[in-house]
Design an enzyme around this catalytic site. Sequence first.
Site, PDB file in Angstrom:
ATOM      1  N   GLU A   1     -50.369 -50.044  -7.194  1.00  0.00           N
ATOM      2  CA  GLU A   1     -50.234 -51.480  -6.901  1.00  0.00           C
ATOM      3  C   GLU A   1     -49.830 -51.778  -5.462  1.00  0.00           C
ATOM      4  OE1 GLU A   1     -48.222 -54.026  -9.684  1.00  0.00           O
ATOM      5  OE2 GLU A   1     -48.689 -52.692 -11.347  1.00  0.00           O
TER       6      GLU A   1
ATOM      7  N   ASP B   1     -48.464 -49.922 -12.439  1.00  0.00           N
ATOM      8  CA  ASP B   1     -47.135 -49.810 -13.046  1.00  0.00           C
ATOM      9  C   ASP B   1     -47.213 -49.613 -14.563  1.00  0.00           C
ATOM     10  OD1 ASP B   1     -46.050 -50.077 -10.581  1.00  0.00           O
ATOM     11  OD2 ASP B   1     -45.374 -52.138 -10.824  1.00  0.00           O
TER      12      ASP B   1
ATOM     13  N   ASP C   1     -46.330 -50.882 -17.353  1.00  0.00           N
ATOM     14  CA  ASP C   1     -45.964 -51.954 -18.270  1.00  0.00           C
ATOM     15  C   ASP C   1     -47.221 -52.746 -18.629  1.00  0.00           C
ATOM     16  OD1 ASP C   1     -46.502 -53.347 -15.969  1.00  0.00           O
ATOM     17  OD2 ASP C   1     -44.493 -54.171 -15.712  1.00  0.00           O
TER      18      ASP C   1
ATOM     19  N   GLU D   1     -48.262 -55.654 -17.660  1.00  0.00           N
ATOM     20  CA  GLU D   1     -48.936 -56.222 -16.494  1.00  0.00           C
ATOM     21  C   GLU D   1     -49.692 -55.141 -15.725  1.00  0.00           C
ATOM     22  OE1 GLU D   1     -49.607 -60.086 -15.048  1.00  0.00           O
ATOM     23  OE2 GLU D   1     -48.402 -59.370 -16.717  1.00  0.00           O
TER      24      GLU D   1
ATOM     25  N   TYR E   1     -38.606 -46.442 -13.391  1.00  0.00           N
ATOM     26  CA  TYR E   1     -39.227 -47.766 -13.448  1.00  0.00           C
ATOM     27  C   TYR E   1     -38.266 -48.789 -14.026  1.00  0.00           C
ATOM     28  CZ  TYR E   1     -42.867 -51.258 -13.912  1.00  0.00           C
ATOM     29  OH  TYR E   1     -43.627 -52.402 -13.786  1.00  0.00           O
TER      30      TYR E   1
ATOM     31  N   ARG F   1     -38.729 -52.031 -15.151  1.00  0.00           N
ATOM     32  CA  ARG F   1     -39.084 -53.012 -16.189  1.00  0.00           C
ATOM     33  C   ARG F   1     -39.182 -52.283 -17.521  1.00  0.00           C
ATOM     34  NH1 ARG F   1     -42.070 -54.944 -11.721  1.00  0.00           N
ATOM     35  NH2 ARG F   1     -41.356 -57.018 -11.079  1.00  0.00           N
TER      36      ARG F   1
ATOM     37  N   HIS G   1     -39.951 -48.003 -22.410  1.00  0.00           N
ATOM     38  CA  HIS G   1     -39.926 -46.865 -21.506  1.00  0.00           C
ATOM     39  C   HIS G   1     -38.510 -46.333 -21.402  1.00  0.00           C
ATOM     40  CE1 HIS G   1     -43.964 -47.982 -20.473  1.00  0.00           C
ATOM     41  NE2 HIS G   1     -43.577 -49.185 -20.066  1.00  0.00           N
TER      42      HIS G   1
END
Length: 883
Positions: free
Chosen positions: A8, A81, A83, A85, A304, A306, A351
């Site tokens: 990203e 990433d 997740d 999104e 990570y 989130r 996660h």
Amino acid sequence: MTDVVVVESPAKAKTINKYLGNGYTVLASFGHVRDLPPKDGSVRPDENFAMDWQTDERGAKQMATIAKALKGAKHLYLATDPDREGEAISWHVRAVLQDKNLLRGIEVQRVTFNEITKSAILAAMKKPRELDQPLIEAYLARRALDYLVGFTLSPVLWRKLPGSRSAGRVQSVALRLICEREAEIEVFKPREYWTVTGDFTTPGNSNFTARLTHFDGRKLDQFDLHDEAGAHAARDAVSRGQFTVRSVERRKVKRNPPPPFTTSTLQQEASRKLGMSAQTTMRAAQQLYEGVDIGGETVGLITYMRTDGVQMAGEAISGIRQHIGGSFGERYVPEKPRLYSTKAKNAQEAHEAVRPTDVGREPRDIARHLSSEQQRLYELIWKRSVASQMQSAELDQVIVELADDSGKLVLRATGSIISFDGFLKLYIEGRDDAKGEDDEGRVLPKMQEGDRLKNLGALAEQHFTQPPPRYSEASLVKRMEEIGIGRPSTYASILSVLRDRNYVRLESRRFMPEDRGRLVTAFLTSFFERYVDTDFTANLEEQLDDISGGRADWHDVMAAFWRDFSFAVSQTKDLKISDVIDALDKDLGDHFFPRPEDGSDPRQCTACGTGRLGLRLGKFGAFIGCSNYPTCQFTRRLVAEDEGGAETLKDGLKVLGQNPETGQDITVRRGPYGLYIQQGEADPENKKIKPKRTTIPKGIEGDKLTLDQARGLLSLPRLVGLHPETGEPIEAGLGRFGPYVKMGAIYGTLDADDDVLTVGLNRAVDSLAKKLASIRNLGPHPKDAEPVMVRKGRFGPYLQHGQVIANLPKGQDMNDVTLQEAVALLAEKGKALKPKGKTTRKAAPKSAKNAEGPAKAARAPKKTGAVAKTRTTTRKKASPESA
């Protein structure tokens, strides 16, 4: 040829490319490469929720770069990433490439990096997988829901409640929580109560205090001593009494450490302990995750950020336990590792917890490599993670009861001492609100049953019950998590949107609803009650989790929602403004017309004396007006309390304080065009020396401006950082048309709600990327070393060198022109603009109308058309690839 990896952010791409080596080309997508066009009809419920996707100019450029790198490659690794999104971004990248038929013979696989370290990245590359289809479908459902609510409900708000901005699906529920808490505070009536305490001396001459719990043989409830007379009677009785220790109870209490951080608990604790907003916390955490430069190497410091999981990898737990033993001693290491389990229902999004990638990197050792925000947040994460694997704390708790000779007066004293500190040696969890007296750490003197005590007197204290506290960021995030609305990745943006739309404000780190926010909430609860109901929203979140877990079909969930929602909206078509006013007046009348202490009518018009004041809706929003209009034209703004700052500015000047470096006053002043900031005063003897001034950007109220904010604005432009690819410095400043970022001669527009004082490097790079896509720097001109630029104009590409502008020949691509060709074209143009014998003013050709200087660039960005637009229609049960 090399294989291609797509991540990203450019900072992450650089680090990962170094870890993977020459066999890979790692490129950044800069977030989403396409999105729903911001217009009605991008989601079509009548076509099984088919969607249109639009690629903007920046996304098209990134996709062109990825497509070029894929030539000859055998593998495309989508490493966005880990997740929902991130899964969606990978799906968008693959879909765009498939639409262009660029994936023939190329194997597309998904990899996720929970931490940006060499070992983690190499391990992840050995375990690629397919794209997670249910997770993508959950993204599609969430995106469609938010779009349909926004584009369907917002127009209703604009028509029926002028002056309102828009309504978001989850933001509206969070706003309702804030408004309802404020309403509770407004109607709260404090109750008086008293407490009585006595001071005593033990046989060993040690003093302590005990609280009265029984009076006249009856146990006291909170409001039993409700007035001064009763409290003084109880006080006098205690003062006269002779007391003996009736009982001493000792017990050992264990306190276990809290689990490592999830996204929400990290935001809560950073708010409580560090005073960081959710947005600031997530920005700093993103930087720690992507990596910082330590000794010439970019290192990811945390996993990570989130996540809703509290579990940690086995090797991480083992490393932490070894570190605890080495740093604190084996006594602080539990016999078995502590294993925590998450309460999240969606295992695919649960996660690992937020933890340091290497526990050996202690905060003090790397502090010099981090910014203040990064350092404080890393220390918090590191301590919480280590403490979660430490031994429990042990407390010795003591409860002593005293009784007088009659047995009708009983007092109690409590205290505790820490016999073994355990995890408390490293970490103590914060709390949102104090809840009564905290006896932890209070040590009682030695006593035993039957001890006769010396009475030193008693004290009666008056108290009043307190209203429920306003939500802080921490307590609001905690509340949203408790009732199940929003998800880890959305909390920061929800709170940010509420402030950006001026629905709420933060005062003393607590949320207070603005009148605009209360009006919106009152409207939605009156006419769309179900859709701002916490249970309904929480249930919808559970359905989205069921989709991502493969337990529900996203089309079915959307169809059920849309059927009821569209019907509710259709019911408001015949809604009259008078109906809206009546509903708002009923809900908010007490707020806008509080009853004075003298008992007079708060609704009586102060102008005509006979009219009744009430809410009115005008072109520019709500206001208060008289019922005798138009005979009486009295109006006033919707302000429930006195605006102290605004009143001060009526005389045109407000002193904020002094600049500690210069000693000059910093003031807010009223000019012909509004409020502005000034440092110092003009020099009457030298009019050429003018005091430093700056405008106040949108989103900051002049009457509420702080000294620190004013100093920051006066110091602009400020250095944001170095561009990750070019190494050039990027500055942020405030121009005539708003905030901007600048790199050399290239300016990027910031949104009005971007804070120019805190905007970060990622946002700045993102803004400049839109300009860089339409600008090329060909290099320095051989005559004066000033840059020669080729720009994309309204009527075609053109060259610019200083004030000289020349069109490119028709049909020539801006990416093909060389510096030598450009110099020749500019020289030819320069001759044409300078006839012999006289000097002329250069007239810019039509193509120059798009040339941008600092002020022009700071204007709101021009809307770009779709570079690539895909219209797809699903049938019955369509897959996300076709949706």
